[in-house]
Design a protein around this motif. Sequence first.
Motif, short mmCIF file in Angstrom:
data_model
loop_
_atom_site.label_atom_id
_atom_site.label_comp_id
_atom_site.label_asym_id
_atom_site.label_seq_id
_atom_site.Cartn_x
_atom_site.Cartn_y
_atom_site.Cartn_z
N ILE A 137 0.87 -1.18 0.00
CA ILE A 137 0.00 0.00 0.00
C ILE A 137 0.90 1.23 0.00
O ILE A 137 1.66 1.45 0.95
CB ILE A 137 -0.92 0.01 1.23
N SER A 138 0.80 2.01 -1.07
CA SER A 138 1.67 3.18 -1.19
C SER A 138 1.09 4.36 -0.40
O SER A 138 -0.10 4.41 -0.11
CB SER A 138 1.83 3.57 -2.65
N LEU A 139 1.96 5.29 -0.06
CA LEU A 139 1.50 6.50 0.62
C LEU A 139 0.56 7.29 -0.28
O LEU A 139 -0.37 7.93 0.18
CB LEU A 139 2.69 7.37 1.03
N HIS A 140 0.79 7.22 -1.60
CA HIS A 140 -0.09 7.90 -2.56
C HIS A 140 -1.52 7.33 -2.47
O HIS A 140 -2.50 8.07 -2.50
CB HIS A 140 0.48 7.73 -3.97
N GLU A 141 -1.62 6.00 -2.34
CA GLU A 141 -2.94 5.36 -2.22
C GLU A 141 -3.63 5.76 -0.91
O GLU A 141 -4.83 6.05 -0.89
CB GLU A 141 -2.77 3.84 -2.29
N ILE A 142 -2.87 5.80 0.18
CA ILE A 142 -3.44 6.21 1.47
C ILE A 142 -3.89 7.66 1.42
O ILE A 142 -4.97 8.00 1.88
CB ILE A 142 -2.41 5.98 2.60
N ALA A 143 -3.07 8.53 0.82
CA ALA A 143 -3.45 9.95 0.69
C ALA A 143 -4.70 10.10 -0.16
O ALA A 143 -5.58 10.92 0.14
CB ALA A 143 -2.30 10.75 0.09
N GLY A 144 -4.82 9.29 -1.21
CA GLY A 144 -6.02 9.34 -2.06
C GLY A 144 -7.27 8.93 -1.31
O GLY A 144 -8.33 9.52 -1.45
N MET A 145 -7.15 7.88 -0.47
CA MET A 145 -8.30 7.43 0.32
C MET A 145 -8.71 8.50 1.33
O MET A 145 -9.90 8.74 1.53
CB MET A 145 -7.98 6.12 1.03
N LEU A 146 -7.74 9.13 1.98
CA LEU A 146 -8.06 10.18 2.94
C LEU A 146 -8.70 11.38 2.26
O LEU A 146 -9.64 11.98 2.80
CB LEU A 146 -6.80 10.60 3.71
N HIS A 147 -8.21 11.74 1.08
CA HIS A 147 -8.79 12.86 0.33
C HIS A 147 -10.22 12.53 -0.09
O HIS A 147 -11.12 13.37 0.02
CB HIS A 147 -7.93 13.18 -0.89
N ALA A 148 -10.45 11.31 -0.57
CA ALA A 148 -11.80 10.90 -0.99
C ALA A 148 -12.76 10.94 0.20
O ALA A 148 -13.90 11.37 0.06
CB ALA A 148 -11.76 9.51 -1.60
N LYS A 149 -12.29 10.51 1.37
CA LYS A 149 -13.15 10.53 2.55
C LYS A 149 -13.46 11.97 2.96
O LYS A 149 -14.60 12.30 3.29
CB LYS A 149 -12.48 9.80 3.70
N ALA A 150 -12.46 12.85 2.90
CA ALA A 150 -12.67 14.25 3.28
C ALA A 150 -13.61 14.96 2.32
O ALA A 150 -14.41 15.80 2.72
CB ALA A 150 -11.33 14.98 3.36
N GLU A 151 -13.53 14.63 1.04
CA GLU A 151 -14.37 15.26 0.02
C GLU A 151 -15.69 14.52 -0.20
O GLU A 151 -16.48 14.92 -1.05
CB GLU A 151 -13.60 15.34 -1.31
N CYS A 152 -15.91 13.45 0.53
CA CYS A 152 -17.12 12.62 0.41
C CYS A 152 -17.27 12.06 -1.01
O CYS A 152 -18.31 12.21 -1.64
CB CYS A 152 -18.36 13.40 0.84
N HIS A 153 -16.22 11.42 -1.48
CA HIS A 153 -16.25 10.71 -2.76
C HIS A 153 -16.31 9.23 -2.43
O HIS A 153 -15.28 8.62 -2.12
CB HIS A 153 -15.01 11.00 -3.60
N ILE A 154 -17.50 8.67 -2.49
CA ILE A 154 -17.71 7.28 -2.07
C ILE A 154 -18.33 6.51 -3.22
O ILE A 154 -19.31 6.96 -3.82
CB ILE A 154 -18.63 7.22 -0.84
N ASP A 155 -17.75 5.35 -3.54
CA ASP A 155 -18.32 4.46 -4.53
C ASP A 155 -18.98 3.31 -3.77
O ASP A 155 -18.32 2.57 -3.04
CB ASP A 155 -17.24 3.92 -5.47
N LEU A 156 -20.31 3.18 -3.92
CA LEU A 156 -21.05 2.18 -3.17
C LEU A 156 -20.88 0.81 -3.79
O LEU A 156 -20.61 0.67 -4.98
CB LEU A 156 -22.53 2.57 -3.12
N GLU A 157 -21.03 -0.23 -2.96
CA GLU A 157 -20.88 -1.60 -3.41
C GLU A 157 -22.09 -2.41 -2.98
O GLU A 157 -22.99 -1.90 -2.33
CB GLU A 157 -19.60 -2.20 -2.80
N GLY A 158 -22.09 -3.68 -3.33
CA GLY A 158 -23.19 -4.57 -2.96
C GLY A 158 -24.41 -4.27 -3.81
O GLY A 158 -24.31 -4.07 -5.02
N PRO A 159 -25.61 -4.23 -3.20
CA PRO A 159 -26.82 -3.98 -3.99
C PRO A 159 -26.84 -2.58 -4.61
O PRO A 159 -27.58 -2.34 -5.55
CB PRO A 159 -27.97 -4.15 -3.00
#
Length: 111
Positions: free
Chosen positions: A25-47
């Motif tokens: 897991i790269s730091l770039h990937e972790i930073a991207g996940m934190l940015h997506a969470k802060a900006e409320c960029h969520i891709d839903l899964e399941g149904p």
Amino acid sequence: MPKRRLNWHYDDDKQEFLTPSGRRISLHEIAGMLHAKAECHIDLEGPWAGWRIRGAALIPPRSTIRGPHLKPHNLAAFLRWAVPATLAVERPSIPRAADVLAIPHQRVKAG
């Protein structure tokens, strides 16, 4: 109980973590996940797979933020329209003062 430490190893040269399962897991990937969470960029899964949340907008599959999407004000407008009609149908009739209420197993004086 003492805290358990993660058994992850950090590679400073590659700037990535190595998990016990072998995933990197790269730091770039972790930073991207934190940015997506802060900006409320969520891709839903399941149904709800394919639906995305961007900020306050719920976007259906195969659509963009400029296309059709649901926002909180749309829900508020719908509820303003739907709730009064629902209440009118489900609201029990309120007896008027002239109506006589008889409760079972209770004596009512005739006036």
